[in-house]
Motif scaffolding. Structure first.
Motif, PDB file in Angstrom:
ATOM      1  N   ASN A  28       0.954  -1.039   0.022  1.00 34.26           N
ATOM      2  CA  ASN A  28      -0.019  -0.012   0.019  1.00 34.26           C
ATOM      3  C   ASN A  28       0.763   1.342   0.121  1.00 34.26           C
ATOM      4  N   GLU A  29       1.613   1.394  -1.061  1.00 37.20           N
ATOM      5  CA  GLU A  29       2.635   2.554  -1.084  1.00 37.20           C
ATOM      6  C   GLU A  29       2.343   3.324  -2.267  1.00 37.20           C
ATOM      7  N   ARG A  30       1.182   3.261  -3.029  1.00 34.10           N
ATOM      8  CA  ARG A  30       0.787   3.772  -4.177  1.00 34.10           C
ATOM      9  C   ARG A  30       1.036   5.453  -4.549  1.00 34.10           C
ATOM     10  N   ASP A  55       6.352  -5.803  -4.604  1.00 28.19           N
ATOM     11  CA  ASP A  55       4.959  -5.672  -3.945  1.00 28.19           C
ATOM     12  C   ASP A  55       4.151  -6.733  -3.602  1.00 28.19           C
ATOM     13  N   ASP A  56       3.516  -6.920  -2.566  1.00 29.88           N
ATOM     14  CA  ASP A  56       2.509  -7.989  -2.169  1.00 29.88           C
ATOM     15  C   ASP A  56       1.216  -7.935  -2.493  1.00 29.88           C
ATOM     16  N   ASN A  57       1.034  -7.682  -3.759  1.00 28.76           N
ATOM     17  CA  ASN A  57      -0.359  -7.478  -4.183  1.00 28.76           C
ATOM     18  C   ASN A  57      -1.089  -6.374  -3.510  1.00 28.76           C
ATOM     19  N   ARG A  84       1.262 -13.883  -0.803  1.00 35.13           N
ATOM     20  CA  ARG A  84       2.373 -14.050   0.171  1.00 35.13           C
ATOM     21  C   ARG A  84       2.689 -12.442   0.950  1.00 35.13           C
ATOM     22  N   ARG A  85       3.028 -12.643   1.954  1.00 40.52           N
ATOM     23  CA  ARG A  85       3.207 -11.242   2.619  1.00 40.52           C
ATOM     24  C   ARG A  85       4.430 -11.378   3.542  1.00 40.52           C
ATOM     25  N   GLY A  86       5.261 -10.281   3.643  1.00 38.23           N
ATOM     26  CA  GLY A  86       6.274 -10.241   4.282  1.00 38.23           C
ATOM     27  C   GLY A  86       7.466  -9.243   3.953  1.00 38.23           C
ATOM     28  N   LEU A 110       9.464   7.460   2.196  1.00 35.53           N
ATOM     29  CA  LEU A 110      10.131   8.484   2.186  1.00 35.53           C
ATOM     30  C   LEU A 110      10.791   8.800   3.524  1.00 35.53           C
ATOM     31  N   GLN A 111      10.832   7.656   4.478  1.00 35.36           N
ATOM     32  CA  GLN A 111      11.105   7.934   5.964  1.00 35.36           C
ATOM     33  C   GLN A 111      12.712   7.967   5.778  1.00 35.36           C
ATOM     34  N   HIS A 112      13.232   7.213   4.955  1.00 35.54           N
ATOM     35  CA  HIS A 112      14.904   6.981   4.824  1.00 35.54           C
ATOM     36  C   HIS A 112      15.290   8.215   3.732  1.00 35.54           C
ATOM     37  N   PRO A 172      20.953  -1.483  14.062  1.00 38.36           N
ATOM     38  CA  PRO A 172      20.832  -2.768  13.440  1.00 38.36           C
ATOM     39  C   PRO A 172      19.615  -3.096  13.156  1.00 38.36           C
ATOM     40  N   MET A 173      18.518  -2.071  13.381  1.00 42.17           N
ATOM     41  CA  MET A 173      17.338  -2.481  13.157  1.00 42.17           C
ATOM     42  C   MET A 173      16.814  -1.850  11.747  1.00 42.17           C
ATOM     43  N   SER A 174      17.738  -1.023  11.254  1.00 40.71           N
ATOM     44  CA  SER A 174      17.448  -0.229  10.156  1.00 40.71           C
ATOM     45  C   SER A 174      17.087  -0.855   8.987  1.00 40.71           C
ATOM     46  N   THR A 228       9.333  11.927   8.730  1.00 38.61           N
ATOM     47  CA  THR A 228       8.054  11.285   9.088  1.00 38.61           C
ATOM     48  C   THR A 228       7.485  10.542   7.640  1.00 38.61           C
ATOM     49  N   ARG A 229       6.616   9.471   7.885  1.00 36.16           N
ATOM     50  CA  ARG A 229       6.161   8.943   6.670  1.00 36.16           C
ATOM     51  C   ARG A 229       5.427   9.895   5.753  1.00 36.16           C
ATOM     52  N   HIS A 230       5.648   9.604   4.553  1.00 31.66           N
ATOM     53  CA  HIS A 230       4.779  10.519   3.513  1.00 31.66           C
ATOM     54  C   HIS A 230       3.504  10.540   3.374  1.00 31.66           C
ATOM     55  N   SER A 234       1.967   2.889   8.661  1.00 27.62           N
ATOM     56  CA  SER A 234       2.850   1.823   8.999  1.00 27.62           C
ATOM     57  C   SER A 234       2.305   0.355   9.096  1.00 27.62           C
ATOM     58  N   LYS A 235       3.165  -0.459   8.692  1.00 28.04           N
ATOM     59  CA  LYS A 235       2.648  -1.834   8.823  1.00 28.04           C
ATOM     60  C   LYS A 235       3.383  -2.548   9.923  1.00 28.04           C
ATOM     61  N   MET A 236       4.164  -1.975  10.886  1.00 26.13           N
ATOM     62  CA  MET A 236       4.958  -2.280  12.004  1.00 26.13           C
ATOM     63  C   MET A 236       3.772  -2.687  13.021  1.00 26.13           C
TER      64      MET A 236
HETATM   65  N1  GDD Z   1       6.442  -6.224   0.103  1.00 23.00           N
HETATM   66  C1  GDD Z   1       6.013  -5.839   1.369  1.00 23.00           C
HETATM   67  N2  GDD Z   1       5.457  -6.915   2.000  1.00 23.00           N
HETATM   68  N3  GDD Z   1       6.484  -4.734   1.740  1.00 23.00           N
HETATM   69  C2  GDD Z   1       6.222  -4.390   3.046  1.00 23.00           C
HETATM   70  C3  GDD Z   1       5.388  -5.257   4.051  1.00 23.00           C
HETATM   71  C4  GDD Z   1       5.150  -6.554   3.506  1.00 23.00           C
HETATM   72  O1  GDD Z   1       4.337  -7.404   3.996  1.00 23.00           O
HETATM   73  N4  GDD Z   1       5.334  -4.833   5.148  1.00 23.00           N
HETATM   74  C5  GDD Z   1       6.013  -3.428   4.972  1.00 23.00           C
HETATM   75  N5  GDD Z   1       6.241  -3.321   3.807  1.00 23.00           N
HETATM   76  C6  GDD Z   1       7.092  -2.127   3.311  1.00 23.00           C
HETATM   77  C7  GDD Z   1       6.321  -0.740   3.405  1.00 23.00           C
HETATM   78  O2  GDD Z   1       5.569  -0.581   2.343  1.00 23.00           O
HETATM   79  C8  GDD Z   1       7.353   0.114   3.619  1.00 23.00           C
HETATM   80  O3  GDD Z   1       7.684   0.411   2.298  1.00 23.00           O
HETATM   81  C9  GDD Z   1       8.377  -0.631   4.199  1.00 23.00           C
HETATM   82  O4  GDD Z   1       8.244  -1.953   3.930  1.00 23.00           O
HETATM   83  C10 GDD Z   1       8.515  -0.316   5.771  1.00 23.00           C
HETATM   84  O5  GDD Z   1       7.259  -0.627   6.312  1.00 23.00           O
HETATM   85  P1  GDD Z   1       6.784   0.473   7.309  1.00 23.00           P
HETATM   86  O6  GDD Z   1       5.580  -0.014   7.758  1.00 23.00           O
HETATM   87  O7  GDD Z   1       6.845   1.984   6.881  1.00 23.00           O
HETATM   88  O8  GDD Z   1       7.751   0.242   8.591  1.00 23.00           O
HETATM   89  P2  GDD Z   1       8.068   1.093   9.619  1.00 23.00           P
HETATM   90  O9  GDD Z   1       8.495   2.702   9.175  1.00 23.00           O
HETATM   91  O10 GDD Z   1       7.362   1.065  10.872  1.00 23.00           O
HETATM   92  O11 GDD Z   1       9.478   0.681   9.964  1.00 23.00           O
HETATM   93  C11 GDD Z   1      10.627   0.594   8.958  1.00 23.00           C
HETATM   94  O12 GDD Z   1      11.507   1.521   9.243  1.00 23.00           O
HETATM   95  C12 GDD Z   1      12.318   1.282  10.211  1.00 23.00           C
HETATM   96  C13 GDD Z   1      13.388   2.322  10.420  1.00 23.00           C
HETATM   97  O13 GDD Z   1      14.473   2.199   9.206  1.00 23.00           O
HETATM   98  C14 GDD Z   1      11.320  -0.835   8.773  1.00 23.00           C
HETATM   99  O14 GDD Z   1      12.098  -0.586   7.689  1.00 23.00           O
HETATM  100  C15 GDD Z   1      12.029  -1.149  10.177  1.00 23.00           C
HETATM  101  O15 GDD Z   1      12.721  -2.520   9.468  1.00 23.00           O
HETATM  102  C16 GDD Z   1      12.925  -0.069  10.230  1.00 23.00           C
HETATM  103  O16 GDD Z   1      13.617  -0.229  11.422  1.00 23.00           O
END
Ligand code: GDD
Ligand code: MN
Length: 381
Positions: A28-30, A55-57, A84-86, A110-112, A172-174, A228-230, A234-236
């Motif tokens: 979902n990053e359209r 992209d996971d559909n 699939r997801r992940g 765009l957080q990075h 290391p979580m980057s 901040t996310r554009h 977040s999927k976390m």
């Molecule tokens: N294909 C796919 N499948 N992409 C996914 C999935 C998935 O199941 N889940 C998340 N993503 C993609 C998102 O679309 C985004 O581009 C990226 O992975 C990070 O997901 P966010 O949901 O934005 O995670 P976050 O911002 O909470 O955490 C991220 O940033 C942290 C700091 O760099 C992750 O990258 C963390 O691993 C990282 O620590």
């Protein structure tokens, strides 16, 4: 194909070989990918790159947009995964599909800060094995894009993982890193496809691979300010945290016990608690006879175990709709046979040794291993 034959393949006249592959996992990053592409292009300037969206559909149609863009951009491609997801497996498959000698992984939202990509590439060309975009070292800052809770959690996870890697890395979580493709290809077969923390997994595996050759792994860090996310969300979530614990445990056993087995065992332990609570409610509260109360408790615990394993252990291949119910039935069946195996093993051991606890534990272990192995084949195949 030998190198002689490869050189016989004519190179396309309009083609510039990419120096770096930018892997962008998306769900979902359209609203973000076009802007990200533009920013990466600006940041990399004259450095040729390939841009791979994995992209996971996504329901929002990210893949369709990415393919539309690829119609116009020869260096862009979309890996559209179905069923699939992940994040971890998306990153691995994207990297595995890259041709450039270096791969970079960057979030789509765009957080990075893509502007540090040239500096990251330069460090890798200088000889660093892995270059991490870090939110904490030096000038980098996390405060902009993370909540206080997330920041504390992230620091704790950082400390836990330094125990594991034996390296004092600031981040290391980057999800933002760059490395030689050859090194990735070397460790890729042993990486865990589950969870979010693919970098940590790569560092642990690469450190081991290097150690067997008597070489240290050099990791460089390039700081940036976490934005901040554009657009989008977040999927976390808690699921990601639990999977991270599973990955840590799995890596502590040097990968002998897969993450999914440890998650399965954790879920099994929670099932024991559910079982005992249900037993108390049905027997003491509702006045069931012991046999019926035990039967009810077993059914409830099997059901919660199935639901939790489906959501956590096998989040990457979650069963839905009709497949959910078919899965539940096979799960009941397998666990019933697992229980027979459990009792048989425990009874034999007890007859031979008279060690009550030992026999009980061996029986329980038997059913965890049996249920895990068989449901992996029958239920979540
Ligand atoms: N294909 C796919 N499948 N992409 C996914 C999935 C998935 O199941 N889940 C998340 N993503 C993609 C998102 O679309 C985004 O581009 C990226 O992975 C990070 O997901 P966010 O949901 O934005 O995670 P976050 O911002 O909470 O955490 C991220 O940033 C942290 C700091 O760099 C992750 O990258 C963390 O691993 C990282 O620590
Ligand atoms: Mn994000």
């Amino acid at each position: 194909m030998s190198s002689l034959e490869i050189s016989a393949v004519p190179a396309a006249t309009t083609w510039t070989a990419p120096a770096v592959a930018v892997i962008v996992p998306t769900f979902n990053e359209r609203e973000n990918i076009a802007l990200l592409y533009e920013k990466v292009m600006t940041a990399l300037g004259s450095t040729p790159f390939e841009f791979i969206v994995v992209d996971d559909n996504s329901p929002d149609g990210t893949a369709a947009l990415a393919k539309e863009m690829a119609q116009r951009l020869p260096n862009m491609r979309c890996l559209h995964r179905l069923g699939r997801r992940g994040l971890a497996s998306a990153v691995c498959e994207g990297a595995a599909s890259a041709a450039a000698p270096y791969i970079a992984v960057i979030d789509a939202d765009l957080q990075h800060d893509e502007r540090i990509l040239p500096a990251m590439l330069a460090r890798a060309i200088d000889g660093a094995d892995i270059v991490v975009g870090t939110r904490y070292a030096g000038a980098g800052s996390a405060s902009e894009g993370l909540s206080v809770m997330r920041e504390q959690g992230s620091r704790l996870a950082t400390q836990l993982s330094s125990l594991l890697t034996g390296k004092s890395l600031s981040d290391p979580m980057s999800g933002f890193f760059l490395m030689r493709r050859a090194l990735f290809d070397k460790v890729a077969p042993g990486l865990s496809a589950e969870g979010f923390k693919v970098l940590l997994d790569i560092i642990v595996s690469a450190t081991r691979a290097h150690a067997t050759e008597g070489l240290p792994l050099t990791i460089a860090e390039v700081p940036y300010t976490f934005r901040t996310r554009h657009a989008g969300t977040s999927k976390m979530g808690p699921l990601v945290v639990i999977q991270f614990l599973g990955l840590l445990l799995s890596r502590m056993t040097r990968g002998v016990l897969p993450t999914s087995f440890l998650m399965f065992a954790m879920v099994g332990t929670s099932g024991l608690v559910v079982h005992l609570i249900t037993l108390a409610i049905t027997h003491d509260g509702l006045g069931f006879t012991f046999a019926y109360a035990q039967l009810a408790a077993t059914l409830v615990a099997m059901t919660t175990n199935f639901v939790l394993n489906n959501a956590l252990t096998y989040a990457d291949r979650k069963l839905k709709g009709a497949r959910f119910w078919r899965g539940l039935i096979t799960f009941y069946l397998v666990c019933s046979i697992g229980t027979i195996a459990n009792v048989a093993v425990a009874a034999n051991l007890f007859a031979a040794s008279h060690a009550l606890m030992l026999s009980g534990i061996a029986g329980a272990m038997m059913s965890v291993v049996f249920n895990y192995s068989v449901t992996r084949i029958l239920t979540w195949r």
